[in-house]
Write a protein that holds these residues in place. Sequence first.
Motif, PDB file in Angstrom:
ATOM      1  N   LEU A  46      -9.135   3.217  -9.327  1.00  0.00           N
ATOM      2  CA  LEU A  46      -8.570   1.995  -8.752  1.00  0.00           C
ATOM      3  C   LEU A  46      -7.237   2.245  -8.074  1.00  0.00           C
ATOM      4  O   LEU A  46      -6.919   1.642  -7.042  1.00  0.00           O
ATOM      5  N   ALA A  47      -6.417   3.168  -8.643  1.00  0.00           N
ATOM      6  CA  ALA A  47      -5.086   3.407  -8.094  1.00  0.00           C
ATOM      7  C   ALA A  47      -5.110   4.218  -6.812  1.00  0.00           C
ATOM      8  O   ALA A  47      -4.129   4.216  -6.072  1.00  0.00           O
ATOM      9  N   THR A  48      -6.201   4.892  -6.545  1.00  0.00           N
ATOM     10  CA  THR A  48      -6.242   5.751  -5.356  1.00  0.00           C
ATOM     11  C   THR A  48      -7.354   5.311  -4.410  1.00  0.00           C
ATOM     12  O   THR A  48      -7.096   4.653  -3.387  1.00  0.00           O
TER      13      THR A  48
ATOM     14  N   VAL B 228      -7.822   1.335  -4.084  1.00  0.00           N
ATOM     15  CA  VAL B 228      -6.755   0.712  -3.301  1.00  0.00           C
ATOM     16  C   VAL B 228      -6.928   0.998  -1.823  1.00  0.00           C
ATOM     17  O   VAL B 228      -6.803   0.106  -0.961  1.00  0.00           O
ATOM     18  N   ASP B 229      -7.238   2.253  -1.481  1.00  0.00           N
ATOM     19  CA  ASP B 229      -7.394   2.608  -0.070  1.00  0.00           C
ATOM     20  C   ASP B 229      -8.562   1.869   0.560  1.00  0.00           C
ATOM     21  O   ASP B 229      -8.460   1.340   1.692  1.00  0.00           O
TER      22      ASP B 229
ATOM     23  N   VAL C  33      -7.598  -1.905   0.999  1.00  0.00           N
ATOM     24  CA  VAL C  33      -6.564  -2.119   2.009  1.00  0.00           C
ATOM     25  C   VAL C  33      -7.108  -1.874   3.411  1.00  0.00           C
ATOM     26  O   VAL C  33      -6.894  -2.676   4.341  1.00  0.00           O
TER      27      VAL C  33
ATOM     28  N   ALA D 142       2.369   1.643  -3.472  1.00  0.00           N
ATOM     29  CA  ALA D 142       1.377   2.138  -4.430  1.00  0.00           C
ATOM     30  C   ALA D 142       1.115   3.629  -4.235  1.00  0.00           C
ATOM     31  O   ALA D 142       0.977   4.391  -5.213  1.00  0.00           O
TER      32      ALA D 142
ATOM     33  N   HIS E 283       0.830  -1.210   0.000  1.00  0.00           N
ATOM     34  CA  HIS E 283       0.000   0.000   0.000  1.00  0.00           C
ATOM     35  C   HIS E 283       0.867   1.263   0.000  1.00  0.00           C
ATOM     36  O   HIS E 283       0.592   2.231  -0.727  1.00  0.00           O
TER      37      HIS E 283
END
Length: 613
Positions: free
Chosen positions: A112-114, A117-118, A121, A90, A87
Motif C-alpha cells: 500500500l505504501a509503494t 499509492v502510485d 495517484v 509519501a 504523493h
Amino acid sequence: MTEDADMRFEASSHFAASQFAPSWFIGDEGPAGSGHSESRQRGFIRLWRAFMRARVFIALVVLALEVFVVVNNTGGPDWLVLLSSLHLAAALAVLLWMRPVGIGPALRVQWLATIGVDLVVFAVLQYFQQGSINFTPLFALPVLLASILGTLLLGLGSAAFVTLYLLAETATNAGLVGDASTSRFLQAGLTGTGFFLVAILAHQLALRLAREEAVAQSSQAAARTQAQVNELVIASLSEGVLVADTHGVVRNANPAALEMLMGDGHPPNPRLLLSARPGWESLAELVNQTFLLGHPMEAELRVDIDELTRHRLYARTRLTATGGKHHTGLCVLFLEDLREVEARVRTEKLASMGRMSAAVAHEIRNPLSAITQANALLDEEVADPSQKRLTRMIEQNAQRLSRIVDDILNVARAQPSQGDTSTLTPLDAVVRQITQEWTRQVQAGPALGVHLHAPGSHVGFDPEHLRRLLVNLLDNARRHASGQPASIRVITQPAGTERIRLSVWSDGLPLEASVLKHLFEPFFSSESRSSGLGLYICRELCERYGAQIAYQRSVLDQREGNEFYVLMPSGAPSQRQPAQQSLAYPPADSQPPRSRPMLSRPSELPPSPPPTP
C-alpha cells in the motif's frame, strides 16, 4: 596496481613503489563475505533504494507539472497540486524511514505504501487531468517495482489493475462524449497487454540476473578460497618463491625466500630492488636474462647476506603469461638452499649405509660364532698363562662384536606396535631383579643404590624389553659415574595418577652441548668403543610402549648428576591411548636427521620433579 599505472611506471620510482602486495591473490575484491544470502540482500537493498529514489523523482516532476498547469490555468482542478504534494511526501517518507523489505503478498503495508499509492495517484491524475497531458506511461514504474522486487503474481496483478483502469476510463469517457469507437478500446487493451509483457519480461530478467549473480558470487568465493589455500601453501613452502617484474622489482616473496636472501632478521615487509642490493647481482642478472631470452633458466647462485654470511642457492625461473600489449608478465624464481639439498643427499646415504650395515652385520654372525666356538675349543687345549690371556682377549672382543651386531640388527628390524603387548609387569619387582643381576655381572657393588617407591604399580611393558632399557641406561651411567658408593641411583616413584617414573641417576660430569644435541640419535657416541645405539634403542622401546624418555641435569643428596628418566603409563595397554607405530631405523625417503632435543616428545613430556632417594 592497474594496467595504466604499469604503463606509467618509471624506473626511477621502482624502488620506492615496490611495496609487496597484501596477498598472492591479485585482485581488489576485498575479503570474502559471510555468504551468498548476505550478498543478495545487499543487492536487493541497493535496487530497492534505486526504485524509491525514482519514485521521489517522478513525484517531484509531477508536482512541478501540476504547479505549472495551475499557474497557467491549462489543466485540471487545483486540488491535484495537493495530491501531488502528498504523493511526494509519501515517497520521501518511504525512502527515509521505511526499512527495505521484499514486497510479497503478505506485506500489505509495504504494498500500500509503494505500489498501491502510485497506482491510485497516477489513476486519479490520469482521470481528472484535462488537456493533452497523458499520465499512462507513469504506470510502468509500479508495474516494474512489483515485477522486479516482488513476485510474478504481484506484477501481473499490478498490470491487471492498470489494464482494467484504462478500459474503465475508456468506457467512461465514451459514455460521456457518446463516442464508443472500437479503436479507443483497442488502444487501451494494447496498452494493458504491453504492461503485462513488461511485468513478465522484467520478472524473468530479474530472476536471470539473480541466478547469474549467485553463480558469480559462488565462483568468486571459490576463487578467494583457492587463493587463500595457495597463499598458505606458498607461505609454508621450504622452497623460496620470489616474483619480480621486468625492472627487477620484487612484487612478492614467501618467508623462505626472504630468509634465504636476507637472513633471519629480515623486516616483515621490506622493499626490494634486485639490482640495488649489494650481493644480489647474480640474481638480478638471472632475471634479466630470463626476460631477454623469453624461456625458463636454471643456475647456481651465491647471495651475500652480510660480510660473514653467504648462501649458495639453486635458482629456477619461470615466466607468467603476458596480459596484453603493455603487460609483459612476471618472472617467478624458485630458490633452493644447496645446504638443504646436500643434507637430503647425506640422509639418503645414511639410510643406504644403515641398510648395508644391517646386511653386513647379519653376514658377520656366522663367522663370529665360528671364531667364538674355535676359541673355546682352543682354550680347553692350552695351559700356558700367556696363551690363556690371548684366548680371553679373543673371547672378550668376540663378545663385544656380538653385542654390536645384535644392536645393529635390532635397530634395523621393524618393531611391532604397542598393541601386541597385553601383559602387566610389576615395576618394582622386575627393577629389583634386573639391578641385582646387573650388579653381580659388572661387580658394581656399593656404587649402585636402588630406591623403589612404587609398590604395587604395574606397567604395560614387556619384562625383557624393560630389562634391555634399564641395562642400557645402567651401562651408560656406569661409563660416566665416579665409582664412589651410591654414585649410581635407580629410582621408581609415581608421577601423577596415570604414570610411573623410572629414573637412572649418576654423578658424572655435565654433558657437552654438542653431545646433548645428538643424544638420542643412532650411531652417535662420545666414546670410540661404543656403537652409539644404546640410547637410541631406549628411545625406540619407550615409543613402542607409549612411554617417554628424557635427560636432565638434577641434584640428588646435594650432588649434581646426569639423570635419564622414563615416564611409563600405568595399567594395561588397552586402557591407554595407542602409541604411534615406529620403525627402529628411518626409511630411505625420510627427512634429514636434525638435531633432536633432549626430550623424545617435548610437547607431551611435562617437567620432571627432582628424584627422591
